[in-house]
Design a protein around this motif. Structure first.
Motif, PDB file in Angstrom:
ATOM      1  N   THR A 100      -1.442  -4.927  -6.090  1.00  0.00           N
ATOM      2  CA  THR A 100      -2.059  -3.607  -5.937  1.00  0.00           C
ATOM      3  C   THR A 100      -2.756  -3.208  -7.234  1.00  0.00           C
ATOM      4  O   THR A 100      -3.877  -2.703  -7.231  1.00  0.00           O
TER       5      THR A 100
ATOM      6  N   HIS B 124      -5.926  -5.283  -7.896  1.00  0.00           N
ATOM      7  CA  HIS B 124      -7.133  -4.840  -7.204  1.00  0.00           C
ATOM      8  C   HIS B 124      -7.871  -3.793  -8.035  1.00  0.00           C
ATOM      9  O   HIS B 124      -9.093  -3.711  -7.998  1.00  0.00           O
TER      10      HIS B 124
ATOM     11  N   PHE C 271      -7.173  -8.588   0.629  1.00  0.00           N
ATOM     12  CA  PHE C 271      -6.474  -7.800   1.640  1.00  0.00           C
ATOM     13  C   PHE C 271      -5.732  -6.623   1.019  1.00  0.00           C
ATOM     14  O   PHE C 271      -5.617  -5.560   1.632  1.00  0.00           O
ATOM     15  N   SER C 272      -5.240  -6.799  -0.207  1.00  0.00           N
ATOM     16  CA  SER C 272      -4.488  -5.724  -0.867  1.00  0.00           C
ATOM     17  C   SER C 272      -5.353  -4.495  -1.095  1.00  0.00           C
ATOM     18  O   SER C 272      -4.838  -3.393  -1.275  1.00  0.00           O
ATOM     19  N   GLY C 273      -6.683  -4.682  -1.073  1.00  0.00           N
ATOM     20  CA  GLY C 273      -7.577  -3.558  -1.299  1.00  0.00           C
ATOM     21  C   GLY C 273      -7.648  -2.591  -0.134  1.00  0.00           C
ATOM     22  O   GLY C 273      -7.980  -1.423  -0.321  1.00  0.00           O
ATOM     23  N   TYR C 274      -7.338  -3.054   1.085  1.00  0.00           N
ATOM     24  CA  TYR C 274      -7.427  -2.174   2.246  1.00  0.00           C
ATOM     25  C   TYR C 274      -6.202  -2.243   3.157  1.00  0.00           C
ATOM     26  O   TYR C 274      -6.009  -1.382   4.017  1.00  0.00           O
ATOM     27  N   GLY C 275      -5.351  -3.253   2.977  1.00  0.00           N
ATOM     28  CA  GLY C 275      -4.182  -3.417   3.832  1.00  0.00           C
ATOM     29  C   GLY C 275      -3.225  -2.245   3.743  1.00  0.00           C
ATOM     30  O   GLY C 275      -2.661  -1.801   4.741  1.00  0.00           O
TER      31      GLY C 275
ATOM     32  N   ASN D  79      -3.932   0.895   3.040  1.00  0.00           N
ATOM     33  CA  ASN D  79      -4.486   2.053   3.741  1.00  0.00           C
ATOM     34  C   ASN D  79      -4.372   1.899   5.256  1.00  0.00           C
ATOM     35  O   ASN D  79      -4.084   2.863   5.963  1.00  0.00           O
ATOM     36  N   ILE D  80      -4.597   0.683   5.750  1.00  0.00           N
ATOM     37  CA  ILE D  80      -4.502   0.445   7.193  1.00  0.00           C
ATOM     38  C   ILE D  80      -3.077   0.659   7.669  1.00  0.00           C
ATOM     39  O   ILE D  80      -2.833   1.299   8.701  1.00  0.00           O
TER      40      ILE D  80
END
Length: 220
Positions: free
Chosen positions: A24, A27, A67-71, A73-74
């Motif tokens: 995290t 990123h 993936f850590s950039g948006y996972g 938040n999703i």
């Protein structure tokens, strides 16, 4: 990402969670520090041992980082959507239980807005605390759809005094009058009793007409 790292490196869930925290931050800052390199090497070497090429392992690592950039938040968006759905369902079909829990864990600045919504709906009634019915937390009466305010939320009613009140009520039964309360509860000083009276705790047993300013004595 955590599960993938755990399976590939055969690490513990604690170590996998440390990996989550690191990627995290990675990123936000693409510079690889010593801890990040340690986890990356553990991932790459662990993956190579599972008979994949170093190039393939590095490619998967890059995808995990991306993936850590948006996972995060999703995952939170989905969780909040489900939580919001369940909360609304309870609010419609079990309003008494919903509002008891909501008031119990509510921030002080949101209490007034929630009381306004409860009053507007007209399904549940929030009334002043009752010395014989209220408890440490918010309580409710399913037969009357009433919510009783918690005693601990009244000004100056600390744990010692409240514990003594509930203990005496458990031992000797309901208080019959203010004088009965004073004679039995020894750890509630004059100021505590004063605010219990102002908050309406003795209105029912003393046959006092309920007033509408009791809530001002709650906020500490």
């Amino acid at each position: 990402s955590m599960l993938a790292y755990k399976i590939i490196t055969d690490c513990t869930m604690t170590e996998s969670d440390q990996f989550r925290k690191i990627i995290t931050k990675l990123h936000e800052n693409q510079n690889l520090d010593e801890k990040t390199l340690k986890h990356k090497n553990a991932f790459i070497n662990g993956y190579i041992k599972k008979e994949v090429s170093e190039e393939y392992a590095n490619n998967v690592w890059d995808k995990l980082i991306a993936f850590s950039g948006y996972g995060f938040n999703i995952a939170h968006a989905a969780s909040y959507a489900v939580l919001g759905y369940y909360s609304l369902w309870f609010k419609v079909y079990f309003p008494l239980e919903f509002w008891v829990a909501s008031l119990q864990f509510s921030k002080e600045e949101l209490i007034v807005a929630k009381l306004a919504e409860i009053n507007q709906a007209g399904v549940v009634q929030v009334i002043a605390p009752d010395i014989n019915k209220s408890d440490v937390q918010f309580t409710c009466d399913k037969d009357t759809n009433k919510i009783y305010w918690s005693i601990t939320s009244i000004k100056f009613c600390g744990e010692v005094a409240v514990h003594d009140i509930l203990e005496q009520r458990k031992i000797g039964g309901h208080f019959k009058s203010l004088n009965d309360f004073i004679s039995r509860v020894k750890k509630a000083n004059k100021r505590v009793i004063h605010y219990l009276i102002l908050a309406g705790c003795f209105d029912e047993i003393e046959n006092i007409r309920p007033h509408y300013l009791w809530c001002i004595f709650f906020f500490r």
